[in-house]
Design a protein around this motif. Structure first.
Motif, PDB file in Angstrom:
ATOM      1  N   LYS A  44      -8.520  89.176   6.336  1.00 15.93           N
ATOM      2  CA  LYS A  44      -8.409  90.536   6.847  1.00 15.93           C
ATOM      3  C   LYS A  44      -9.405  90.757   7.966  1.00 15.93           C
ATOM      4  N   TYR A  48      -6.207  95.226   9.116  1.00 19.57           N
ATOM      5  CA  TYR A  48      -5.105  94.261   9.159  1.00 19.57           C
ATOM      6  C   TYR A  48      -5.319  93.115   8.188  1.00 19.57           C
ATOM      7  N   ARG A  49      -4.211  92.711   7.544  1.00 19.44           N
ATOM      8  CA  ARG A  49      -4.193  91.505   6.714  1.00 19.44           C
ATOM      9  C   ARG A  49      -3.364  90.455   7.437  1.00 19.44           C
ATOM     10  N   TYR A 100      -0.046  94.390   8.591  1.00 16.73           N
ATOM     11  CA  TYR A 100      -0.092  92.996   8.171  1.00 16.73           C
ATOM     12  C   TYR A 100       0.565  92.146   9.257  1.00 16.73           C
TER      13      TYR A 100
END
Length: 155
Positions: A44, A48-49, A100
């Motif tokens: 991450k 955001y991942r 993501y």
């Protein structure tokens, strides 16, 4: 694209991608090796991942016939196809979620490159990041400028 023929295992691909992304201020959440199931790499950065499926250029399992031997063109196709399918599955499972990014990490070798080149346009439309890996570097191909800015890299 310049290629390097030294064989790299999936576990080495995972390790090198993590090192590269940690240098880009990503935080490792989880990783799997070839004896585990799950998403190979989860990192991450901010909100955001980044979810990554990885494949190698040879078997990671010592004592198997393919250990240390290059995959054939058809075996590379199977591995590349599985990585792409897994990436598409991750996109499907996370649809409706924000923040993501999905990627595939593949060996920087001629067979993998040839297979990806045939479908790169579609991978780009799906927003899939490609990480090309050898023992010397990790090359990141972001599918669009927005993802490029999130990754904030320089190859």
């Amino acid at each position: 694209m310049e290629t390097y023929e030294r064989l790299i295992t999936e576990n080495e691909v995972i390790r090198l991608v993590i090192l590269k992304l940690e240098c880009l201020n990503f935080e490792l959440i989880s990783k799997c090796n070839t004896s585990q199931t799950g998403i190979d790499i989860v990192l991450k950065k901010g909100n955001y991942r980044l979810l990554i499926e990885a494949k190698g250029a040879t078997s990671s399992k010592k004592g198997t016939p393919k250990y240390g031997q290059p995959f054939t063109k058809s075996q590379a196709l199977v591995h590349t196809s599985v990585a792409i399918y897994t990436a598409m599955d991750l996109i499907t499972r996370h649809q409706g979620e924000d923040n993501y990014i999905v990627g595939i990490a593949l060996p920087l070798e001629k067979n993998s490159i040839e297979h990806v080149e045939k479908v790169k346009h579609v991978l780009s439309k799906l927003g899939i990041v490609i990480f090309w890996v050898n023992n010397e570097k990790v090359i990141i191909e972001a599918p669009n400028q927005e993802i490029d800015l999130i990754l904030n890299y320089s190859s």
